[in-house]
Design a protein around this motif. Sequence first.
Motif, short mmCIF file in Angstrom:
data_model
loop_
_atom_site.label_atom_id
_atom_site.label_comp_id
_atom_site.label_asym_id
_atom_site.label_seq_id
_atom_site.Cartn_x
_atom_site.Cartn_y
_atom_site.Cartn_z
N HIS A 141 -7.20 10.30 5.08
CA HIS A 141 -8.12 9.18 4.91
C HIS A 141 -8.72 9.14 3.51
CE1 HIS A 141 -12.24 7.30 5.51
NE2 HIS A 141 -11.40 6.33 5.78
N THR A 145 -6.67 0.87 5.33
CA THR A 145 -6.24 -0.51 5.08
C THR A 145 -4.97 -0.83 5.84
OG1 THR A 145 -7.22 -0.45 2.87
CG2 THR A 145 -5.58 -2.16 3.30
N THR A 173 0.36 8.47 7.66
CA THR A 173 1.10 7.24 7.38
C THR A 173 2.47 7.22 8.06
OG1 THR A 173 1.59 8.30 5.25
CG2 THR A 173 -0.05 6.57 5.26
N SER A 176 0.80 8.55 2.13
CA SER A 176 0.30 9.83 1.66
C SER A 176 1.45 10.77 1.33
CB SER A 176 -0.62 10.44 2.73
OG SER A 176 -1.31 11.56 2.22
N GLY A 227 0.83 -1.19 0.00
CA GLY A 227 0.00 0.00 0.00
C GLY A 227 0.87 1.24 0.00
N SER A 228 0.34 2.31 -0.51
CA SER A 228 1.09 3.56 -0.62
C SER A 228 0.84 4.46 0.58
CB SER A 228 0.69 4.30 -1.91
OG SER A 228 0.97 3.52 -3.04
N ASP A 274 -3.27 4.45 1.52
CA ASP A 274 -4.13 3.38 2.03
C ASP A 274 -4.17 3.42 3.55
OD1 ASP A 274 -4.65 1.77 -0.54
OD2 ASP A 274 -2.48 1.91 -0.51
N LYS A 291 -6.59 9.07 -2.28
CA LYS A 291 -6.72 7.86 -3.08
C LYS A 291 -5.37 7.23 -3.45
CE LYS A 291 -11.18 9.19 -5.09
NZ LYS A 291 -11.94 9.51 -6.33
#
Length: 357
Positions: free
Chosen positions: A273, A282, A246, A179, A176-177, A279, A276
Amino acid sequence: MISFFRPMLRLKEPYIRKRCPIMFVLVVGSTDVSKIPGISAAGASLDVLPYTAPADADMIWWGKPKVVDWIPLDPQGHPTPAIVTRAALEEAGFPITLIDAGSFVSPKAPFVDVGGYPAKDPSKETAVPQARELFQRGRELAIGLSQGSGPLVIGESVPGGTTTASLVLAALGYRGSVSSAGPENPLPLKRKLREDSFRRLEIEFGGLSGDGMKAMEELGDPMEPLVAGIASGAPEGKKIVLAGGTQMLAVAAALRHMGIERPITVATTCYVHRDKSADFATLAEAIGVEGWWAPLDFSGSKWTGLSDYEKGYIKEGAGAGGSVWYANYLGISVDSIIAKTEELYSSMVEGKVSQDV
């Protein structure tokens, strides 16, 4: 050696009424990763970027920076999210402590000096050789910061920190990436740095799984092990709120991979949050922490600098989301913080205009 500067306690009626002392801690730090062109949007240019974190600290403490004579902006001129944290502070009156984990430039505001240094470029060498020492210093600080029965809220300001977070998370095996402070997440640059850093370490994705300390030491920034130490050293039963996006998920992940399973909340903003390219929800679930996001809304602001937050600029930093969580915990509405942010920014902009005339 840890040098202490006496923190100034700001107590207002909501805080006194609650009768459960809580501490808001802001940890600032720096990394050579931020010097890579295009990596960080946490500063108007590479020349001023070293002053971003200390200016955030000053902004929260005094309501204006003193390490520089300007408000920290991104390359498009949007104000630092420290303005939200300052607004929450003014509305709720909570006590604050500033800690320098290792910055290019220290704040002018009173702070705790833990003797740390800025992180190195992880594609070339070990990023944070002091990681284990910083972790221990964090544990030592935790006792003093955990007085009282309320939660401990810890924020951060580290330009380039979302990139170091992405490296730590990938090394620990989280897909997952992360922000970014700008609307365009520089994922190709982050991917290239990850490839080069993993090549140096001779590891693949997830290659440091089970060794959170090694991940922070080799790939992180000085904020990460210090905050991890504070969070792990707080007394059992103390509620820990990591105020950030993150970047704080990376700290939480490292703790999990050090065998530390205490409950943790990671409080961020709705902008992280909604991102896009990242994540957050997640990743929070995969790491095993509770996620919370402040329902900020600056769409009605008369200032483009604030209304553009709704378009993906800035998103988070300087503990903004966690400061809203904290103020809300103390009975302050989100609408009050939004209004105070508008008021503070108006006075800054109008004050600058009058000075320029």
